[in-house]
Design an enzyme around this catalytic site. Sequence first.
Site, PDB file in Angstrom:
ATOM      1  N   ASP A  62       5.425  47.163 -17.259  1.00 12.49           N
ATOM      2  CA  ASP A  62       6.297  46.087 -17.683  1.00 12.49           C
ATOM      3  C   ASP A  62       7.727  46.541 -17.435  1.00 12.49           C
ATOM      4  OD1 ASP A  62       7.886  44.249 -18.972  1.00 12.49           O
ATOM      5  OD2 ASP A  62       7.016  44.540 -20.963  1.00 12.49           O
ATOM      6  N   VAL A  63       8.381  45.951 -16.436  1.00 12.43           N
ATOM      7  CA  VAL A  63       9.701  46.450 -16.028  1.00 12.43           C
ATOM      8  C   VAL A  63      10.793  46.163 -17.057  1.00 12.43           C
ATOM      9  CG1 VAL A  63       9.192  46.330 -13.563  1.00 12.43           C
ATOM     10  CG2 VAL A  63      10.257  44.350 -14.701  1.00 12.43           C
ATOM     11  N   TYR A 106      18.264  31.301 -12.511  1.00 12.84           N
ATOM     12  CA  TYR A 106      17.786  32.187 -11.455  1.00 12.84           C
ATOM     13  C   TYR A 106      18.956  32.723 -10.631  1.00 12.84           C
ATOM     14  CZ  TYR A 106      14.832  33.807  -7.592  1.00 12.84           C
ATOM     15  OH  TYR A 106      14.202  34.564  -6.625  1.00 12.84           O
ATOM     16  N   LYS A 120      20.072  36.703  -9.918  1.00 12.47           N
ATOM     17  CA  LYS A 120      20.092  37.273  -8.578  1.00 12.47           C
ATOM     18  C   LYS A 120      21.520  37.609  -8.123  1.00 12.47           C
ATOM     19  CE  LYS A 120      15.707  37.448  -7.952  1.00 12.47           C
ATOM     20  NZ  LYS A 120      15.041  38.769  -7.890  1.00 12.47           N
ATOM     21  N   THR A 130       5.641  32.814  -1.102  1.00  7.86           N
ATOM     22  CA  THR A 130       5.228  33.693  -2.194  1.00  7.86           C
ATOM     23  C   THR A 130       4.928  32.858  -3.433  1.00  7.86           C
ATOM     24  OG1 THR A 130       7.435  34.004  -3.156  1.00  7.86           O
ATOM     25  CG2 THR A 130       6.826  35.468  -1.335  1.00  7.86           C
TER      26      THR A 130
END
Length: 266
Positions: A64-65, A157, A161, A194
């Site tokens: 789990d990052v 998002y 990013k 993806t």
Amino acid sequence: MAGRVEGKVALVTGGASGIGRACAERLAQEGAVVVVTDVQDAKGAETVEAIAAAGGKAEYLRHDVTSEDAWIGVVAQVEARHGRLDILVNNAGIGLGGSVFDMSLADFQRQTAVNVDGVFLGVKHAIPLMRKSGDGGSVINMSSVAGLKGAPNLAGYCATKGAVRLFTKAVAMECANAKDGVRVNSVHPGIIETPIWDTIVGTVEPGSNAGPARPATLDAMAEMAVPLGFKGLPGDIADGVLWLASAESRYVTGAELVIDGGLSVR
């Protein structure tokens, strides 16, 4: 050219599927021992099996990052098993679309935890092992075209990013000042086939910088928005990651590698 990362040890987060899996497979194909981490255990095992079947070397760790303890444990296992770390691909990420006015604080924070905190923790705990190894290393942080341009209904998002983009540059300068041989760069995919699109399709408007989502399929989206006229594949991103991981990019740090078919400059 074969063996471009021969003898290197690589850690790829979110490596069970999509871009992460393609990166893991490509690095293994070129000679790296790859540690694949994810929370999708079955898919992670499949990725490792596929790499082994192709003659590569890989292992899977659940990870789990967003957890600092998990990062400490994963890096410790990499050091115990391999004695070094040369390549870190901070790829794990999620994409939550929708109007910023409708997004819950919990969803905004969850996206930030994975996409930003995960990258921060990776850098914090992996680079010391790279320095300890003595041969420098390459950190590749997965950003997005959404980290370069704003887009309606992708504010959360884009925020994550964009943060990855500038965080990458700052860490690159810190490592350069330390003369530790660690290079840090970001990759900015466009419309790539993806699973992340499952939570984005239908949320952004036609003609937006992140790509329109009114058409029913990713192919239709790409045909409308991407200058080259077609979507990218995970392997297209993996090839860029391989270059940044290899000695071919030895003079590249703090850079952003945009792989988007021209989407960001349209």
